[in-house]
Design an enzyme around this catalytic site. Structure first.
Site, PDB file in Angstrom:
ATOM      1  N   ARG A 182       2.825  24.177  -9.004  1.00 46.90           N
ATOM      2  CA  ARG A 182       3.792  24.582 -10.488  1.00 46.90           C
ATOM      3  C   ARG A 182       3.003  25.118 -11.376  1.00 46.90           C
ATOM      4  O   ARG A 182       1.919  24.607 -11.711  1.00 46.90           O
ATOM      5  CB  ARG A 182       4.368  23.186 -11.038  1.00 46.90           C
ATOM      6  N   ASP A 230      -3.482  14.405 -10.662  1.00 43.56           N
ATOM      7  CA  ASP A 230      -1.942  14.078 -10.991  1.00 43.56           C
ATOM      8  C   ASP A 230      -1.764  12.866 -11.373  1.00 43.56           C
ATOM      9  O   ASP A 230      -0.952  12.582 -12.179  1.00 43.56           O
ATOM     10  CB  ASP A 230      -1.208  14.328  -9.825  1.00 43.56           C
ATOM     11  N   SER A 283      -4.850  17.681  -7.472  1.00 44.98           N
ATOM     12  CA  SER A 283      -4.532  16.188  -7.106  1.00 44.98           C
ATOM     13  C   SER A 283      -5.094  16.232  -5.620  1.00 44.98           C
ATOM     14  O   SER A 283      -4.547  15.654  -4.510  1.00 44.98           O
ATOM     15  CB  SER A 283      -2.940  16.144  -6.843  1.00 44.98           C
TER      16      SER A 283
HETATM   17  C1  0WK Z   1       4.856  15.626  -9.585  1.00 41.88           C
HETATM   18  C2  0WK Z   1       3.595  15.765 -10.445  1.00 41.88           C
HETATM   19  C3  0WK Z   1       2.511  16.414  -9.557  1.00 41.88           C
HETATM   20  C4  0WK Z   1       2.279  15.296  -8.445  1.00 41.88           C
HETATM   21  C5  0WK Z   1       3.422  15.146  -7.800  1.00 41.88           C
HETATM   22  C6  0WK Z   1       3.561  14.145  -6.494  1.00 41.88           C
HETATM   23  O1  0WK Z   1       3.877  16.753 -11.396  1.00 41.88           O
HETATM   24  O2  0WK Z   1       1.242  16.533 -10.218  1.00 41.88           O
HETATM   25  O3  0WK Z   1       1.280  15.683  -7.457  1.00 41.88           O
HETATM   26  O4  0WK Z   1       4.621  14.644  -8.572  1.00 41.88           O
HETATM   27  O5  0WK Z   1       4.577  14.056  -5.899  1.00 41.88           O
HETATM   28  P1  0WK Z   1       4.943  14.963  -4.583  1.00 41.88           P
HETATM   29  O6  0WK Z   1       5.411  16.377  -5.186  1.00 41.88           O
HETATM   30  O7  0WK Z   1       3.957  14.816  -3.691  1.00 41.88           O
HETATM   31  O8  0WK Z   1       6.260  14.113  -4.057  1.00 41.88           O
HETATM   32  C1  BGC Z   2      -5.141  12.705  -3.366  1.00 49.58           C
HETATM   33  C2  BGC Z   2      -5.001  12.204  -4.703  1.00 49.58           C
HETATM   34  C3  BGC Z   2      -3.656  12.362  -5.235  1.00 49.58           C
HETATM   35  C4  BGC Z   2      -2.753  11.863  -4.456  1.00 49.58           C
HETATM   36  C5  BGC Z   2      -1.169  11.906  -4.985  1.00 49.58           C
HETATM   37  C6  BGC Z   2      -3.939  12.166  -2.415  1.00 49.58           C
HETATM   38  O1  BGC Z   2      -3.973  12.846  -1.108  1.00 49.58           O
HETATM   39  O2  BGC Z   2      -6.213  12.437  -2.770  1.00 49.58           O
HETATM   40  O3  BGC Z   2      -6.124  12.820  -5.332  1.00 49.58           O
HETATM   41  O4  BGC Z   2      -3.618  11.652  -6.414  1.00 49.58           O
HETATM   42  O5  BGC Z   2      -2.825  12.604  -3.142  1.00 49.58           O
HETATM   43  O6  BGC Z   2      -0.812  13.286  -5.098  1.00 49.58           O
END
Ligand code: 0WK
Ligand code: BGC
Ligand code: 0WK
Ligand code: BGC
Length: 864
Positions: A510, A628, A574
């Site tokens: 993003r 993140d 992240s």
């Molecule tokens: C939204 C945050 C982003 C994070 C994500 C984790 O803005 O930094 O990495 O949530 O959630 P996901 O998209 O992996 O479900």
């Molecule tokens: C990463 C972390 C991150 C998490 C959530 C993990 O795989 O090692 O740095 O915070 O995912 O996105």
């Protein structure tokens, strides 16, 4: 009452129409013939075995039985042994309150265990034959639609009969019973006869009541999902005519019987056919003839006027070959009559007409069912067996022959065999239960490792705590890395200006523009755009990956018209990074499916700067790189200053916590708790399915805790479990579908997902799939809760507090979108960290704002 074949063919055709009505979703609710799905999908296939207790309630006798199927003492090879005891069932109980009725059933069961010396301590699987109309949603759950025959115990209609039995068994206490299946007596009778005859696809009861069931094509059973294979349908044909469909065949005597019954207007067909009413019909006909002076010289004794004085047993006796006439005289004398020879012949004739009509009507109903089966299976000629039980069929001398004859006359092209269920229906009920038990135990076995006890969760909390401590102390590598983040301060609201926040590592990349303005209540403006990072880029070269990111940023700056703005930027990256400053981050190792080359061990900020330079069309001032979890905490801390922990439950899993003065550095720590267990400390709870998922991942042996808790892997764990259950014959009829071997399974709308995956699932399949999803996601949430309990309890102890109030900023699709995940996680944290009052604050705008805030603070400090 005399019915000719054309009338029987007409009635049969009407009944076929009623069957269609009952099967179709549009008309089933109002249908008189209910056509109830039984969730019995197959007739016996020879694999059933086990020892079961059985209850047989609803026929003329209430029985408790023990059924040994192909195993157990004294059971001959491939045989079934049964022991039974009949228990009284008084009118008071049948017309009293349902709980008392079921208490009597349960106490009888306990007495049976005593009498038969069956251990009270062992868990006993139980089969429950309950012969009344029930709407079943599964084998062990059925709502009573209405009572029939001579039972109308109050307080059970519309309720789950199995639950009522389980509650009664708990009230009686002192025995360990597992009610695994409830079946209608027609179904149990079909299964009983199916044990020895593979053609038995119909069950028929002509007893106190009457009813039939048969194996219908699942595609025709609208109320049950799935359209492959068959399912046994309990027709409840006793209700045929309740909507007036038989009015032109109803006689005044039928109306009288109905009017004086306990359920007027209901079970019209049953009242013309079954044993509870035949005697009464004969009495009413004889009474009328007597009143008309056609019998007994017009003498009408009270007994003849009294309901129930002539029973179906009397009718059967009157029709006995040899003694029929003598029996008739004896019965009439008993009624206080002095019948002439002609009187006896006439009364005997009335009995014949009444019971003949009964067998004819049953034949018409059966003909309808067999015709439908013939059509369903596109057969010109049908060979089939009908399993039968019931006192009328068993004890009425002429009944079976008459019935067989008329059925064969109505269906000359069908080869119909009638098999009497010689030992009642409980053998069949036990066979149904055997299948249910095998499925249940296999499922229980498979899912048991996912059910973590409090002790195990306490242990995970302690393991996490030890991981956090070790990560802080050890200079060298540790499973929980505890990486410093060079973020010291939380925002104080003085932040101003425009910042670009880039966010890689979640579901998508993003780019976001964040504006902090003076004087506005909520003085933040955000504009963002989402970009999907293709798998081949995630797993290509580092250069390609960062070129892609630089291109997305270019597109976003175009979109915002800020190409020339030279914006300060915060980069949410992240993945585990060793940082030596706020704007450097050496990637320790990729996670979450990323494995771009030439990145691990490199400073990801430089990689991005170089990519931007390679584009040579805009420039950025990358001030900060953050995880993140840090960005999420900052975003939430902006709303709630008490927020000192960040949690991501998304594609990946991780937590971050504020530094404690006691700790070496005062900065915030990115725990990277995803790595817990990489040292084997979680091996006790890792199941073979988890091991398989780890083995098939791009980073085997790494991120073990993450692979038990995050969105990227839960679907895979479920797929592995489903594969195992399918191989065990529990799912998809054992057919291992290719698709189960490829794609990730999302967790939501099971059925449509299975459908889209080309998995033709049955309702039971969906239920099992949903249960597996529930077990896997619940464990994930509980493990995260245990981890979080360790984090907040560490903060509390570091501050020497007895009680800690703290807020955790949370983000991630799993936490935000999964229906139960967040609740289970919060509850587990509460239970495992009772001295912490933890508020979970979902981050509204993701970690972007947090990254921008950190960038703003860092730039202020840098440029001071
Ligand atoms: C939204 C945050 C982003 C994070 C994500 C984790 O803005 O930094 O990495 O949530 O959630 P996901 O998209 O992996 O479900
Ligand atoms: C990463 C972390 C991150 C998490 C959530 C993990 O795989 O090692 O740095 O915070 O995912 O996105
Ligand atoms: C014997 C079966 C029982 C069924 C009964 C029906 O074991 O499940 O309900 O037959 O016949 P009835 O006893 O009502 O004549
Ligand atoms: C009930 C059926 C049962 C039949 C035979 C009817 O009154 O509604 O469920 O199968 O009697 O016992």
């Amino acid at each position: 009452m005399r019915l000719y074949d054309d009338q029987l063919i007409d009635i049969s055709a009407r009944f076929q129409a009623e069957m269609k009505k009952g099967l179709s979703a549009e008309s089933s609710a109002a249908a008189a013939v209910k056509m109830l799905p039984t969730h019995v999908r197959s007739t016996p296939d020879g694999s059933e075995k086990g020892q079961f207790l059985a209850l047989d309630l609803g026929g003329s006798k209430f029985k408790v039985l023990q059924v040994k199927v192909r195993e157990g003492m004294g059971v001959r090879k491939g045989g079934v042994e049964m022991e039974e005891k009949i228990y009284p069932m008084s009118k008071e109980l049948l017309n009293g309150r349902a709980p008392e009725l079921f208490d009597h059933v349960s106490e009888s069961l306990k007495d049976f265990l005593h009498v038969k010396n069956i251990s009270l301590d062992k868990k006993h699987p139980l089969a429950f034959t309950f012969s009344f109309p029930c709407e079943q949603t599964r084998l062990d759950k059925g709502l009573l639609l209405s009572w029939s025959k001579n039972c109308r115990a109050r307080g059970l209609q519309g309720k789950d009969v199995v639950q009522a039995l389980r509650e009664a068994i708990d009230r009686t206490g002192g025995m360990d019973i597992e009610v695994l299946a409830m079946v209608n007596d027609t179904v149990a009778t079909m299964m009983t006869c199916g044990f020895d005859d593979q053609y038995c696809d119909v069950g028929l009861i002509i007893g106190t009541g009457t009813n039939a069931c048969y194996m219908e094509e699942l595609r025709h059973v609208d109320l049950v999902e799935g359209d492959e294979g068959r399912m046994c349908v309990n027709t409840e044909w006793g209700g045929f005519g309740d909507d007036g469909a038989l009015n032109d065949y109803i006689t005044e005597f039928d109306q009288d019987v109905d009017a004086t019954s306990i359920n007027p207007g209901k079970q019209i067909f049953e009242k013309m056919v079954s044993g509870m009413y035949l005697g009464e019909l004969v009495r009413l006909v004889v009474l009328k003839m007597a009143k008309l002076g056609q019998l007994f010289d017009g003498l009408v004794p009270d007994a003849l006027r009294t309901k129930g004085k002539i029973t179906t047993a009397h009718v059967a006796a009157m029709e006995e070959y040899k003694n029929g006439l003598k029996n008739t005289r004896d019965i009439l004398v008993e009624l206080g009559l002095n019948p002439s020879q002609d009187d006896c012949i006439a009364v005997q004739h009335v009995s014949t007409i009444v019971s003949f009509r009964s067998s004819n009507l049953v034949a018409a109903g059966l003909a309808a069912i067999l015709t439908r089966i013939k059509h369903n299976r596109h057969l010109r000629a049908l060979r089939i067996t009908v399993g039968v039980d019931g006192t009328v069929y068993k004890t009425h001398p002429q009944y079976p022959k008459r019935l067989h004859k008329v059925v064969r006359r109505l269906l000359p092209e069908c080869q119909v065999r009638f098999v009497l269920s010689d030992s009642g229906s409980s053998k069949g009920a036990a066979l149904v239960t055997a299948v249910a038990q095998r499925l249940a135990s296999r499922k229980r076995q498979t899912l048991a490792p996912f059910k973590l006890s409090q002790e195990q969760l306490q242990l995970v909390k302690a393991t996490m705590r030890a991981g956090l401590e070790a990560g802080l102390k050890n200079k060298g590598p540790s499973a929980v890395k505890m990486l410093p983040s060079y973020v010291y301060h939380t925002p104080d609201g003085t932040e101003r200006g425009k910042y670009l926040a880039l966010d890689l590592g979640g579901t998508n990349f993003r780019a976001m523009l964040v504006k902090f303005k003076k004087g506005l209540q909520n003085n933040t403006r955000l504009y963002h755009k989402i970009y999907t990072v293709p798998l081949e880029i995630m797993q290509g070269t580092g250069e390609e990956l960062f070129d892609h990111l630089a291109q997305y940023v270019s597109d976003f700056l175009d979109y915002m018209g800020m190409k020339k703005a030279h914006l300060p930027a915060g980069f949410t990256f992240s993945f585990p990074c060793e940082q030596t400053a706020i704007d450097t981050g050496i990637l320790v190792s990729w996670t979450k499916g990323f494995k771009a080359t030439d990145c691990e061990g490199h400073d990801v900020v430089n990689l991005l700067r170089e990519a931007i330079k390679r584009r040579n069309e805009y420039d950025l001032d990358i001030v900060a790189v953050v995880n993140d979890t840090v960005g999420t905490m900052m975003s939430c801390a902006y709303e709630d200053p008490q927020c000192e922990v960040g949690l991501i439950a998304g594609t990946g899993s991780n937590a971050y916590k504020k530094a404690e003065t006691s700790e070496t550095s005062k900065m915030c720590i990115n725990t990277e708790w995803g790595g817990l267990g990489d040292d084997g400390s979680l091996d006790d709870i890792i199941t073979p399915f988890d091991a398989e998922v780890d083995h098939n991942s791009v980073n085997p042996g790494k991120q073990r805790f993450e692979k038990l808790t995050s969105g990227m892997y839960l679907g895979e764990i479920v797929r592995e479990v489903l594969l195992d259950l399918t191989r065990g014959g529990l799912l998809f009829r054992g057919r291992e579908k290719q698709c189960l071997c490829f794609d990730r399974l999302a967790l939501l709308q099971v059925r449509s997902i299975l459908q889209n995956l080309g998995l033709d699932s049955t309702c039971d399949d969906s239920i099992i799939v949903k249960e597996v999803c529930g077990a896997v996601s619940r464990r994930a949430a509980e493990l995260c809760g245990a981890g979080m309990a360790a984090v907040v309890d560490k903060i509390r102890e570091n501050r020497g507090l007895d009680h800690l109030n703290i807020t955790v900023g949370v983000d991630g699709a799993l936490y935000k979108l999964h229906p139960h995940f967040s609740g289970v996680l919060q509850e587990t944290t509460r239970v495992l960290a009772p001295q912490c009052n933890v508020t979970f604050l979902p981050s509204e705008e993701g970690s972007g704002k947090g990254a921008a805030l950190i960038t703003a603070v860092a730039r202020q400090k840098r440029d001071r």
